[in-house]
Design an enzyme around this catalytic site. Structure first.
Site, PDB file in Angstrom:
ATOM      1  N   ASP A 195       0.818  -1.218   0.000  1.00 47.07           N
ATOM      2  CA  ASP A 195       0.000   0.000   0.000  1.00 47.07           C
ATOM      3  C   ASP A 195       0.852   1.268   0.000  1.00 47.07           C
ATOM      4  O   ASP A 195       2.024   1.246   0.376  1.00 47.07           O
ATOM      5  CB  ASP A 195      -0.876   0.046   1.265  1.00 47.07           C
ATOM      6  CG  ASP A 195      -2.036  -0.931   1.199  1.00 47.07           C
ATOM      7  OD1 ASP A 195      -2.027  -1.795   0.307  1.00 47.07           O
ATOM      8  OD2 ASP A 195      -2.939  -0.821   2.048  1.00 47.07           O
ATOM      9  N   ASP A 196       0.201   2.352  -0.363  1.00 49.78           N
ATOM     10  CA  ASP A 196       0.688   3.742  -0.197  1.00 49.78           C
ATOM     11  C   ASP A 196       1.730   4.193  -1.217  1.00 49.78           C
ATOM     12  O   ASP A 196       2.282   5.282  -1.075  1.00 49.78           O
ATOM     13  CB  ASP A 196       1.223   4.000   1.220  1.00 49.78           C
ATOM     14  CG  ASP A 196       0.144   3.850   2.285  1.00 49.78           C
ATOM     15  OD1 ASP A 196      -1.018   3.593   1.915  1.00 49.78           O
ATOM     16  OD2 ASP A 196       0.454   3.989   3.482  1.00 49.78           O
ATOM     17  N   HIS A 246      -6.201   2.830  -3.838  1.00 46.18           N
ATOM     18  CA  HIS A 246      -6.109   3.045  -2.387  1.00 46.18           C
ATOM     19  C   HIS A 246      -6.495   4.487  -2.049  1.00 46.18           C
ATOM     20  O   HIS A 246      -5.948   5.080  -1.124  1.00 46.18           O
ATOM     21  CB  HIS A 246      -4.670   2.732  -1.929  1.00 46.18           C
ATOM     22  CG  HIS A 246      -4.496   2.637  -0.439  1.00 46.18           C
ATOM     23  ND1 HIS A 246      -5.409   2.026   0.392  1.00 46.18           N
ATOM     24  CD2 HIS A 246      -3.493   3.064   0.373  1.00 46.18           C
ATOM     25  CE1 HIS A 246      -4.965   2.102   1.644  1.00 46.18           C
ATOM     26  NE2 HIS A 246      -3.823   2.726   1.664  1.00 46.18           N
ATOM     27  N   HIS A 250      -5.545   9.386   0.503  1.00 47.68           N
ATOM     28  CA  HIS A 250      -5.435   8.674   1.780  1.00 47.68           C
ATOM     29  C   HIS A 250      -6.203   9.328   2.915  1.00 47.68           C
ATOM     30  O   HIS A 250      -5.725   9.411   4.051  1.00 47.68           O
ATOM     31  CB  HIS A 250      -3.948   8.511   2.161  1.00 47.68           C
ATOM     32  CG  HIS A 250      -3.667   7.221   2.880  1.00 47.68           C
ATOM     33  ND1 HIS A 250      -3.634   7.127   4.258  1.00 47.68           N
ATOM     34  CD2 HIS A 250      -3.408   5.981   2.424  1.00 47.68           C
ATOM     35  CE1 HIS A 250      -3.362   5.873   4.599  1.00 47.68           C
ATOM     36  NE2 HIS A 250      -3.222   5.153   3.505  1.00 47.68           N
ATOM     37  N   HIS A 340       3.746  -2.230   3.103  1.00 42.25           N
ATOM     38  CA  HIS A 340       3.731  -0.892   2.496  1.00 42.25           C
ATOM     39  C   HIS A 340       5.009  -0.647   1.693  1.00 42.25           C
ATOM     40  O   HIS A 340       6.104  -0.926   2.189  1.00 42.25           O
ATOM     41  CB  HIS A 340       3.602   0.190   3.577  1.00 42.25           C
ATOM     42  CG  HIS A 340       2.293   0.161   4.300  1.00 42.25           C
ATOM     43  ND1 HIS A 340       2.031  -0.716   5.329  1.00 42.25           N
ATOM     44  CD2 HIS A 340       1.163   0.891   4.118  1.00 42.25           C
ATOM     45  CE1 HIS A 340       0.784  -0.515   5.757  1.00 42.25           C
ATOM     46  NE2 HIS A 340       0.236   0.446   5.037  1.00 42.25           N
TER      47      HIS A 340
HETATM   48 ZN   LIG Z   1      -2.574   3.180   3.260  1.00 50.15          ZN
END
Ligand SMILES: [Zn+2]
Length: 378
Positions: A195-196, A246, A250, A340
């Site tokens: 993620d991210d 995602h 955020h 991540h």
């Molecule tokens: Zn995230």
């Protein structure tokens, strides 16, 4: 002196004599009486006060001799909006309110009373209550079973303060039911998710490791980073990894309003699609936080929702050893592992990754994308 000239005796003028008498009387009176006429003794709120003769209620009210004060202009909860802007304080004699021009008399016993507050106007707002989300079952895969219906409430609010005075529910919301499930537990497959990202200097290193190990994973990209680093985003897609949305920036979707939700979900989708050339089919909410409104938006965008089942919390920056061991210990067939590649320094994740892969492979696990994992569900 000639006898002809007779000077008459001076004659007293009666009017002048009267004036003299009046002068004497007046002087005497002034000495005795005037002090009494120029002052007025009254009691105000239990305190003896000397006022000039001829004082009216207004002179007491305007000179701040009274204990009581004016009311305030207040909001619907009673908090002052403008101090002293309510009704003026009142002056009473024997319980009767005096008007400003009413004269005061010697010996008056006066009391003051606070002025009343003036409350702001109110208005009625009709708002919807979002359907609560009710989760059933367990696991990282989420499927909306029933969408639920939002409720309606009417709120009486202050016209200026917007504070709520009262709330009345006109219609109760019914919950959105989300079914959670896990992929079938017999096949020894796991899904790695990152993620991210995309994140310069980190995403590429993870891609190298995955390529070396010949493993496919799923990358949940943040729209704004995909837009900023399209070359890295495209590299991920071209390497054959699955691409997920995602959100755009955020945000916590559970707390977001409609405009923000739309931007986070559809802008995020568009940005990731433009950068990678792939239309994401999976959505993971930041922090896993969803609301029924957000879930509806995600569904309308044709996205499947997934959370995770193994979370070593690599964003807390554990050392690579404990990070890897936690993943290896918790994995079971069908696990979705949350890692991540962006959002900060992920050097521990990068160092732990080969360790995780080798250990799980030794245990007989295959690494799959979320689409492949879902197929195992059926
Ligand atoms: Zn995230």
């Amino acid at each position: 002196m000639s006898p002809h000239h007779i000077t008459p005796a001076p004659r007293r003028d009666p009017s002048r004599r009267g004036a003299a008498v009046a002068f004497v009387v007046a002087t005497t009176l002034m000495m005795a009486v005037v002090p009494a006429l120029s002052a007025l003794d009254v009691t105000i709120d239990g305190r003896k006060t000397r006022l000039p003769a001829g004082a009216t209620a207004d002179s007491v009210m305007s000179e701040g001799i009274m204990v009581a004060t004016a009311g305030d202009f207040v909001d619907v909860t009673g908090e002052p909006l403008i101090k002293g802007a309510g009704d003026p304080a009142e002056l009473l004699r024997d319980g009767t309110r005096l008007r400003a021009q009413d004269r005061l008399f010697e010996g008056d016993e006066l009391t003051s009373q606070n002025g009343a507050d003036i409350v702001e106007d109110t208005s009625v707002l009709t708002t919807t209550i979002p359907a609560p989300v009710q989760y059933e079952g367990e696991g990282p895969l989420e499927e909306v079973e029933t969408t639920g219906t939002p409720g309606v409430e009417k709120r009486v609010v202050g016209a200026i303060s917007r504070k709520t005075l009262s709330t009345r529910i006109v219609r109760q919301p019914s919950p959105m039911v989300v079914r959670r499930s896990s992929p079938r537990r017999t096949d020894k497959v796991v899904a790695l998710t990152f993620d991210d990202g995309p994140w310069p200097g980190q995403t590429e290193l993870i891609l190298e490791i995955l390529e070396k190990e010949d493993i496919k994973a799923t990358f949940f990209m943040i729209g704004m980073w995909a837009k900023k680093y399209p070359a890295i985003a495209r590299k991920v897609a071209e390497a054959g990894h699955q691409i997920g949305n995602h959100s755009y920036s955020h945000r916590n979707l559970a707390a977001a309003r409609n405009g923000t939700l739309e931007r986070e979900i559809s802008f995020g989708q568009k940005a990731v699609r433009r950068a990678t050339g792939v239309n994401p089919t999976w959505f993971r909410a930041p922090g896993g936080n969803m609301s029924s409104t957000a879930a509806k938006e995600v569904r309308a965008a044709g996205l499947r929702i997934v959370t995770w089942s193994v979370d070593p919390q690599d964003w807390r920056k554990p050392k690579p050893g404990p990070l890897a061991r936690k993943v290896i210990r918790e994995v079971e067939p069908g696990s979705v592992i949350l890692l991540h590649d962006g959002g900060g320094d992920r050097s521990a994740t990068i160092r732990a990754l080969p360790w995780i892969i080798h250990n799980l492979q030794r245990e007989g696990y295959d690494f799959v994308t979320l689409d492949e994992l879902r197929k195992k569900q059926k």
